[in-house]
Structures are given as C-alpha cells and as structure tokens.
Design a protein around this motif. Structure first.
Motif, PDB file in Angstrom:
ATOM      1  N   ILE A  80       0.855  -1.180   0.000  1.00  0.00           N
ATOM      2  CA  ILE A  80       0.000   0.000   0.000  1.00  0.00           C
ATOM      3  C   ILE A  80       0.895   1.234   0.000  1.00  0.00           C
ATOM      4  O   ILE A  80       1.823   1.351   0.810  1.00  0.00           O
ATOM      5  N   VAL A  81       0.625   2.142  -0.930  1.00  0.00           N
ATOM      6  CA  VAL A  81       1.396   3.382  -1.054  1.00  0.00           C
ATOM      7  C   VAL A  81       0.442   4.551  -0.848  1.00  0.00           C
ATOM      8  O   VAL A  81      -0.624   4.617  -1.468  1.00  0.00           O
ATOM      9  N   TYR A  82       0.817   5.464   0.037  1.00  0.00           N
ATOM     10  CA  TYR A  82       0.035   6.665   0.303  1.00  0.00           C
ATOM     11  C   TYR A  82       0.772   7.869  -0.287  1.00  0.00           C
ATOM     12  O   TYR A  82       1.982   8.021  -0.109  1.00  0.00           O
ATOM     13  N   LEU A  83       0.022   8.731  -0.977  1.00  0.00           N
ATOM     14  CA  LEU A  83       0.587   9.951  -1.553  1.00  0.00           C
ATOM     15  C   LEU A  83      -0.129  11.162  -0.967  1.00  0.00           C
ATOM     16  O   LEU A  83      -1.373  11.184  -0.915  1.00  0.00           O
ATOM     17  N   ALA A  84       0.637  12.160  -0.560  1.00  0.00           N
ATOM     18  CA  ALA A  84       0.027  13.392  -0.070  1.00  0.00           C
ATOM     19  C   ALA A  84      -0.909  13.940  -1.140  1.00  0.00           C
ATOM     20  O   ALA A  84      -0.502  14.147  -2.289  1.00  0.00           O
ATOM     21  N   ALA A  85      -2.167  14.148  -0.788  1.00  0.00           N
ATOM     22  CA  ALA A  85      -3.190  14.506  -1.776  1.00  0.00           C
ATOM     23  C   ALA A  85      -2.881  15.809  -2.492  1.00  0.00           C
ATOM     24  O   ALA A  85      -3.294  16.012  -3.640  1.00  0.00           O
ATOM     25  N   SER A  86      -2.163  16.712  -1.840  1.00  0.00           N
ATOM     26  CA  SER A  86      -1.858  18.008  -2.447  1.00  0.00           C
ATOM     27  C   SER A  86      -0.593  17.986  -3.296  1.00  0.00           C
ATOM     28  O   SER A  86      -0.243  18.994  -3.917  1.00  0.00           O
ATOM     29  N   GLY A  87       0.101  16.851  -3.345  1.00  0.00           N
ATOM     30  CA  GLY A  87       1.322  16.763  -4.130  1.00  0.00           C
ATOM     31  C   GLY A  87       1.053  16.702  -5.624  1.00  0.00           C
ATOM     32  O   GLY A  87      -0.012  16.274  -6.067  1.00  0.00           O
ATOM     33  N   LYS A  88       2.033  17.111  -6.422  1.00  0.00           N
ATOM     34  CA  LYS A  88       1.853  17.148  -7.882  1.00  0.00           C
ATOM     35  C   LYS A  88       1.573  15.775  -8.461  1.00  0.00           C
ATOM     36  O   LYS A  88       0.745  15.611  -9.352  1.00  0.00           O
ATOM     37  N   LEU A  89       2.286  14.741  -7.965  1.00  0.00           N
ATOM     38  CA  LEU A  89       2.094  13.404  -8.508  1.00  0.00           C
ATOM     39  C   LEU A  89       0.708  12.877  -8.176  1.00  0.00           C
ATOM     40  O   LEU A  89       0.044  12.272  -9.036  1.00  0.00           O
ATOM     41  N   ALA A  90       0.237  13.089  -6.964  1.00  0.00           N
ATOM     42  CA  ALA A  90      -1.110  12.656  -6.590  1.00  0.00           C
ATOM     43  C   ALA A  90      -2.152  13.365  -7.443  1.00  0.00           C
ATOM     44  O   ALA A  90      -3.129  12.750  -7.895  1.00  0.00           O
ATOM     45  N   GLU A  91      -1.947  14.650  -7.675  1.00  0.00           N
ATOM     46  CA  GLU A  91      -2.894  15.407  -8.501  1.00  0.00           C
ATOM     47  C   GLU A  91      -2.890  14.896  -9.935  1.00  0.00           C
ATOM     48  O   GLU A  91      -3.941  14.787 -10.581  1.00  0.00           O
ATOM     49  N   GLN A  92      -1.701  14.538 -10.459  1.00  0.00           N
ATOM     50  CA  GLN A  92      -1.617  14.003 -11.822  1.00  0.00           C
ATOM     51  C   GLN A  92      -2.340  12.666 -11.933  1.00  0.00           C
ATOM     52  O   GLN A  92      -3.105  12.433 -12.887  1.00  0.00           O
TER      53      GLN A  92
END
Length: 275
Positions: A80-92
C-alpha cells in the motif's frame, strides 16, 4: 505452530512525499485516509468495497482521499502506497484515473523485475530499494516506463505460473502449455525476464510460502503447500535466495507496527462518523 500476526503490517516507510507498507491477514473496518491510496497485489488479489458498493476482487487499485472503504487482504499480500493529496504526482494520478470516480482499477501488472523487488523488500527491506520499487510503480501508473515484454509466449508463461498450484510447476509443464520445447523456453525466458526460469519458479514458491505463513500457516504447512519436499528444504532455499530463514523472518516481523523515514506529510486514518 501457527503464527498470528493479526494483521501483518510491515514498517511504514516515509520517503519523497510517499509512505509505503506491506499489509496482509486482515479485514479492515470501514475507514478513510487523508491521502491518495494505491494498492498493489503480487499473488491472488484482494477484495475491496466502499460504503456504497459491494465487494469486488482487484490486483491493483487507486482510491481517492477521504473515501470510506474496506479492504479484505483475501489470503494474499499487498503493498500500500500513500501519496500526499496536495502533491503534484497525486494530482496528476487523480486527473488521469479519477476525474469523477472515488476509486479506479488501473490494471497494473507487475513486471518480473518489480516482483523480485517486491519480494526482496518484504524479506529484507532497505529504504533505497523500497524507493526504487515505489518509483517504478508510480512511473508505470503515469505511463513513463514500458515493461519491455515483447514475446507473448513468455508473457503467457508468466501468467501460467501465477495461476498454477506451486506443487505442479515445472519447466516441462510450462513448456507444454506454451507449445515450445523446454530448452527453447529456458533461452527465451532468460532473454525476456533476465533470470533463469528455474530461479524464478523457486522465488515464486518461496514468496507464496511466506505469504501463507503471514496468513496463518505453519512453516511446515507452507512448505508442503508450495511444493517443497519438507520444511528443511524450504529453509535452505530461503536462506540461499533471501539470506534469512523462515523462523527468523517470523521473529523479526512480530515486533508490531513502526515508522521510519522523514514524515514529510501527515498520514491520517479516520473512521466514519455514526449517524
């Protein structure tokens, strides 16, 4: 003796705006996270539902932040990988896969190299190697990397290995299924995958046995169910391939949940508010 991990949860590694953890042996309660969540399975598949949908089986999944959901590890093992929702990669990733949806099956299949990294990081975790695995998976989602698998016969053999009882796996059996000779299969597999097919089969058996142990089997049961002659044979091959024996793996992973790395963002898990 059976080992009760209840659930199995490896160290949570924070790095470069991501957090990653291996997880199994559990049916979670309904919950949500404040991050984009990616789930990847290497074995059979996991079950997932939201508060508004029924259970379905997946091999990979992208879940939008703050979506209430439930995960059943289904006797398998997930990264399971969590990405900060406000980060550019998460937004992409959200724009690409979740323009209007709460979750999406991206149809990700791990390459043999990624599978080896997955297995290595479970048994012998190293931050740099985990970073590489997560980077490869994120690149795969954003269409940056191609697996390079060009021969459909080898692709079919890889699928067959996943679908076949470990006790039945042999090079002769797989060659027959692919309608090629055993010697030709050995040559093509090494060219396409990068490791000899017999080594790949042994790795799959070891990893399947480890997954069974994580999910409650004894070492003896896991060895027999995955095609090893006995637990001693399993023990010797796991030391040779992974550098650790099954008993030490169990002992080192019973210390409970812990966190490593730079916590560059806040990861929160929330339970739904009762109405």
């Amino acid at each position: 003796m059976k080992t009760d991990f209840s659930p199995f949860c490896s160290t949570l590694y924070f790095s470069k705006g991501t957090a990653s953890v291996f997880y199994s042996a559990d049916i979670t309660p309904l919950h949500s996270h404040n991050t984009l969540q990616l789930v990847f399975d290497i074995n059979g598949g996991f079950l997932f539902r939201t508060a508004d949908t029924g259970w379905r089986e997946y091999k990979s999944l992208i879940i939008r932040e703050n979506v209430t959901h439930q995960l059943n590890t289904n006797g398998s093992l997930q990264l399971i990988v969590y990405l900060a929702a406000s980060g550019k990669l998460a937004e992409q990733i959200s724009r690409q896969y979740l323009p209007e949806a709460a979750f999406c099956d991206p149809g990700v299949e791990l390459s043999p190299f990624e599978e080896v990294l997955f297995q290595r990081n479970l048994v012998d975790p190293k931050p740099g190697s985990i970073d590489l695995l997560v980077e490869l998976l994120l690149n795969k989602l954003t269409n940056v990397r191609d697996t390079g698998m060009t021969d459909e016969r080898i692709a079919s053999v890889l699928r067959q290995i996943k679908q076949t009882d470990c006790r039945l796996l042999s090079i002769g059996y797989l060659a027959d299924k692919a309608c090629i000779s055993a010697s030709r299969l050995r040559t093509l597999f090494k060219q396409q995958v990068g490791i000899p097919i017999h080594q790949y089969i042994i790795r799959q058996r070891i990893f399947s046995a480890i997954t069974a142990i994580i999910n409650g089997s004894t070492i003896q049961e896991a060895a027999f169910d995955t095609g090893f002659n006995d637990s001693s044979h399993f023990n010797k091959l796991m030391i040779k391939v992974c550098g650790i024996n099954p008993s030490d793996f169990v002992r080192e992973n019973q210390n409970g949940f812990n966190i490593r790395g730079d916590r560059s963002f806040a990861l929160e898990t929330r339970s739904p508010v009762a109405v």
